[in-house]
Write an enzyme that holds these catalytic residues in place. Sequence first.
Site, mmCIF file in Angstrom:
data_model
loop_
_atom_site.group_PDB
_atom_site.id
_atom_site.type_symbol
_atom_site.label_atom_id
_atom_site.label_comp_id
_atom_site.label_asym_id
_atom_site.label_seq_id
_atom_site.Cartn_x
_atom_site.Cartn_y
_atom_site.Cartn_z
ATOM 1 N N CYS A 4 115.684 -16.114 19.455
ATOM 2 C CA CYS A 4 114.414 -15.736 18.898
ATOM 3 C C CYS A 4 113.980 -13.975 19.677
ATOM 4 C CB CYS A 4 113.575 -16.471 20.312
ATOM 5 S SG CYS A 4 111.783 -16.195 19.405
ATOM 6 N N CYS A 7 111.344 -14.793 22.429
ATOM 7 C CA CYS A 7 111.691 -15.020 23.626
ATOM 8 C C CYS A 7 112.655 -13.925 23.885
ATOM 9 C CB CYS A 7 113.022 -16.325 23.385
ATOM 10 S SG CYS A 7 112.498 -17.649 23.455
ATOM 11 N N ASP A 30 101.319 -6.379 18.324
ATOM 12 C CA ASP A 30 101.627 -6.393 17.157
ATOM 13 C C ASP A 30 102.607 -4.889 17.186
ATOM 14 O OD1 ASP A 30 101.852 -8.593 15.065
ATOM 15 O OD2 ASP A 30 102.197 -7.089 14.040
ATOM 16 N N HIS A 46 109.631 -21.272 24.694
ATOM 17 C CA HIS A 46 110.034 -21.362 23.252
ATOM 18 C C HIS A 46 109.869 -22.813 22.506
ATOM 19 C CE1 HIS A 46 112.064 -20.467 19.081
ATOM 20 N NE2 HIS A 46 111.989 -21.570 19.230
ATOM 21 N N ASN A 83 99.719 -18.780 11.993
ATOM 22 C CA ASN A 83 99.938 -19.024 11.142
ATOM 23 C C ASN A 83 101.399 -20.384 11.805
ATOM 24 O OD1 ASN A 83 98.957 -17.773 9.775
ATOM 25 N ND2 ASN A 83 100.078 -15.630 9.954
ATOM 26 N N GLY A 89 102.686 -18.292 5.778
ATOM 27 C CA GLY A 89 102.735 -16.809 6.146
ATOM 28 C C GLY A 89 103.488 -16.811 7.820
ATOM 29 N N HIS A 94 108.128 -19.005 17.094
ATOM 30 C CA HIS A 94 108.165 -18.707 18.079
ATOM 31 C C HIS A 94 106.465 -18.457 17.811
ATOM 32 C CE1 HIS A 94 108.476 -18.007 22.320
ATOM 33 N NE2 HIS A 94 107.342 -17.925 22.353
ATOM 34 N N HIS A 96 102.562 -18.541 18.578
ATOM 35 C CA HIS A 96 102.112 -17.151 18.716
ATOM 36 C C HIS A 96 100.676 -17.180 18.265
ATOM 37 C CE1 HIS A 96 104.108 -16.318 15.355
ATOM 38 N NE2 HIS A 96 103.685 -15.471 14.573
ATOM 39 N N HIS A 98 97.534 -14.649 16.825
ATOM 40 C CA HIS A 98 97.374 -13.091 17.254
ATOM 41 C C HIS A 98 95.740 -13.401 17.264
ATOM 42 C CE1 HIS A 98 99.971 -12.661 13.637
ATOM 43 N NE2 HIS A 98 100.541 -14.128 13.150
HETATM 44 P P1 5GP Z 1 103.350 -14.447 11.732
HETATM 45 O O1 5GP Z 1 103.706 -14.633 10.184
HETATM 46 O O2 5GP Z 1 104.798 -15.051 12.339
HETATM 47 O O3 5GP Z 1 102.575 -15.141 12.400
HETATM 48 O O4 5GP Z 1 103.695 -12.903 12.479
HETATM 49 C C1 5GP Z 1 104.590 -12.718 13.402
HETATM 50 C C2 5GP Z 1 103.711 -10.840 13.264
HETATM 51 O O5 5GP Z 1 105.010 -10.731 14.461
HETATM 52 C C3 5GP Z 1 103.366 -10.186 12.632
HETATM 53 O O6 5GP Z 1 102.745 -9.835 12.340
HETATM 54 C C4 5GP Z 1 104.704 -9.195 13.076
HETATM 55 O O7 5GP Z 1 104.147 -7.579 12.751
HETATM 56 C C5 5GP Z 1 104.763 -8.807 14.310
HETATM 57 N N1 5GP Z 1 105.994 -8.612 15.256
HETATM 58 C C6 5GP Z 1 107.531 -9.044 14.396
HETATM 59 N N2 5GP Z 1 108.680 -7.992 14.805
HETATM 60 C C7 5GP Z 1 108.176 -7.518 16.154
HETATM 61 C C8 5GP Z 1 108.959 -7.574 16.922
HETATM 62 O O8 5GP Z 1 109.812 -7.407 17.453
HETATM 63 N N3 5GP Z 1 107.734 -7.056 18.127
HETATM 64 C C9 5GP Z 1 106.643 -7.155 18.282
HETATM 65 N N4 5GP Z 1 105.684 -6.668 19.420
HETATM 66 N N5 5GP Z 1 106.270 -7.872 17.124
HETATM 67 C C10 5GP Z 1 106.392 -7.932 15.979
HETATM 68 ZN ZN ZN Z 2 111.600 -18.377 21.031
#
Ligand code: 5GP
Ligand code: ZN
Length: 107
Positions: A4, A7, A30, A46, A83, A89, A94, A96, A98
């Site tokens: 992950c 993680c 991000d 996690h 999300n 989306g 994991h 999170h 935004h």
């Molecule tokens: P989700 O679509 O799952 O709600 O958002 C995932 C977010 O994680 C996206 O905005 C994407 O740009 C961000 N993201 C994906 N991989 C990484 C990473 O390796 N590092 C960081 N800092 N953000 C990431």
């Molecule tokens: Zn995780």
Amino acid sequence: MTDCIFCKIVSGAFNTPFVYETEDFAAFNDINPKADTHVLLVPKNHYESLNDIDDENLLGKLLMGVKLTAQKLGLKSYKTVINTGKDAGQEVFHLHIHILAGNIKGV
Ligand code: 5GP
Ligand code: ZN
């Protein structure tokens, strides 16, 4: 969960700077920002998504963490997005939150 990405980030594997951190949470920028400020606040443990967490205390702390992260960043006006699930989306499984501010393009 070793494969992950979040993680790995919270474990310090990439030396990612945290804009906010407690024993339970970390917040970091991000990698592909959709606003002038785009921070992700994640629990250090996690949980795949909001559907997988039953700890009301931790959930309360998570929302407080949003407020404190925003305060630390000097944000008075910001949007929060969670999300949950692929169809909504979610791309990183994991949990999170935004935190977005300034020229928000949407997540
Ligand atoms: P989700 O679509 O799952 O709600 O958002 C995932 C977010 O994680 C996206 O905005 C994407 O740009 C961000 N993201 C994906 N991989 C990484 C990473 O390796 N590092 C960081 N800092 N953000 C990431
Ligand atoms: Zn995780």
